[in-house]
Design an enzyme around this catalytic site. Structure first.
Site, short mmCIF file in Angstrom:
data_model
loop_
_atom_site.label_atom_id
_atom_site.label_comp_id
_atom_site.label_asym_id
_atom_site.label_seq_id
_atom_site.Cartn_x
_atom_site.Cartn_y
_atom_site.Cartn_z
N ASP A 98 -11.62 3.06 22.57
CA ASP A 98 -10.64 1.76 22.36
C ASP A 98 -11.06 0.68 21.20
O ASP A 98 -10.23 0.40 20.36
CB ASP A 98 -10.42 1.14 23.84
CG ASP A 98 -11.67 0.92 24.43
OD1 ASP A 98 -12.88 1.10 23.73
OD2 ASP A 98 -11.39 0.65 25.67
N ASP A 101 -17.35 -2.54 19.27
CA ASP A 101 -17.82 -4.10 19.35
C ASP A 101 -19.00 -4.34 18.63
O ASP A 101 -19.18 -4.37 17.61
CB ASP A 101 -17.50 -4.77 20.76
CG ASP A 101 -17.91 -6.13 21.14
OD1 ASP A 101 -17.48 -6.83 20.30
OD2 ASP A 101 -18.26 -6.67 22.11
P1 IMP Z 1 -20.08 -2.09 22.10
O1 IMP Z 1 -21.20 -1.11 22.71
O2 IMP Z 1 -20.64 -3.63 22.03
O3 IMP Z 1 -19.43 -1.45 20.58
O4 IMP Z 1 -19.03 -2.01 23.27
C1 IMP Z 1 -17.83 -1.03 23.22
C2 IMP Z 1 -17.33 -1.25 24.58
O5 IMP Z 1 -17.13 -2.50 25.22
C3 IMP Z 1 -15.81 -0.80 24.24
O6 IMP Z 1 -15.60 0.71 24.41
C4 IMP Z 1 -15.00 -1.72 25.44
O7 IMP Z 1 -15.17 -0.60 26.69
C5 IMP Z 1 -15.70 -2.79 25.69
N1 IMP Z 1 -15.29 -3.78 24.73
C6 IMP Z 1 -15.62 -4.49 23.88
N2 IMP Z 1 -15.04 -5.46 23.36
C7 IMP Z 1 -14.02 -5.46 24.27
C8 IMP Z 1 -12.74 -6.34 24.29
O8 IMP Z 1 -12.55 -7.16 23.40
N3 IMP Z 1 -11.81 -6.02 25.19
C9 IMP Z 1 -12.26 -4.97 26.09
N4 IMP Z 1 -13.18 -4.38 26.11
C10 IMP Z 1 -14.20 -4.40 25.28
MG MG Z 2 -14.93 1.62 25.98
#
Ligand code: IMP
Ligand code: MG
Length: 173
Positions: A98, A101
């Site tokens: 999705d 981040d």
């Molecule tokens: P990362 O490891 O920080 O890249 O986090 C990734 C995961 O965090 C994504 O797959 C989402 O499930 C969740 N996530 C990060 N940002 C958002 C947001 O703005 N809304 C909802 N879920 C998020």
């Molecule tokens: Mg996710």
């Protein structure tokens, strides 16, 4: 329960973008098949819409990962909650997520998947928040770049809510 959702990307814009991504993927994988690796739960809505726009043979499977950390930020310590049912050895794997981040979850996951000897391994994300990146993750197919705001809808949740919104919105607390 006091949060509100403000529309950021309309349903029509999301659908048009997914059609574009599907066309590009179909072109890039021409003569091959593609294995969509959907990351639960957030990636489900995007994966099914994307799969419908891909014209080369598609198979798919699901993985569920959780990263420990505060509610809205991942820690980089990733746990596999549900692994694939099938082997990806020799397959063209396209991970469908999705949103990227910090990139920590995907950095860990892609490293793990590489060791399973896929023929190719690429990443497709509906949304990218480049400002927030901590781990260096290349997104091969990207829907939209968005600013550093917490978004919901089209599979994405806040506290397990709003996944079913047909558009993408920003949560306002
Ligand atoms: P990362 O490891 O920080 O890249 O986090 C990734 C995961 O965090 C994504 O797959 C989402 O499930 C969740 N996530 C990060 N940002 C958002 C947001 O703005 N809304 C909802 N879920 C998020
Ligand atoms: Mg996710």
């Amino acid at each position: 329960m006091s949060e509100k959702v403000r529309e950021l990307i309309s349903e029509a814009d999301v659908e048009a973008k997914i059609a574009e991504l599907g066309a590009q993927i179909s072109k890039d994988y021409e003569g091959e098949s593609v294995f969509l690796l959907c990351i639960l739960k957030g990636g489900v809505f995007f994966t099914t819409e994307l799969a419908k726009r891909i014209t080369v043979p598609v198979s798919l499977d699901f993985m569920s990962v959780s990263s420990y950390g505060a509610e809205t930020e991942s820690s980089g310590v990733v746990r596999i909650i549900k692994d694939l049912d099938t082997s990806i050895e020799g397959k063209n794997v396209l991970v469908v997520e999705d949103i990227i981040d910090t990139g920590r979850t995907l950095a860990y996951l892609l490293e793990n998947l590489k060791h399973r000897n896929p023929k190719s391994l690429k990443l497709c994300a509906l949304l990218d928040k480049p400002e927030r990146r901590v781990s260096d993750v290349a997104v091969d197919y990207k829907g939209f770049e968005i600013p550093d705001e917490f978004v919901v809808g089209y599979g994405m949740d806040y506290d397990q809510k709003y996944r079913n919104l047909p558009y993408i919105g920003v949560v306002e607390f």
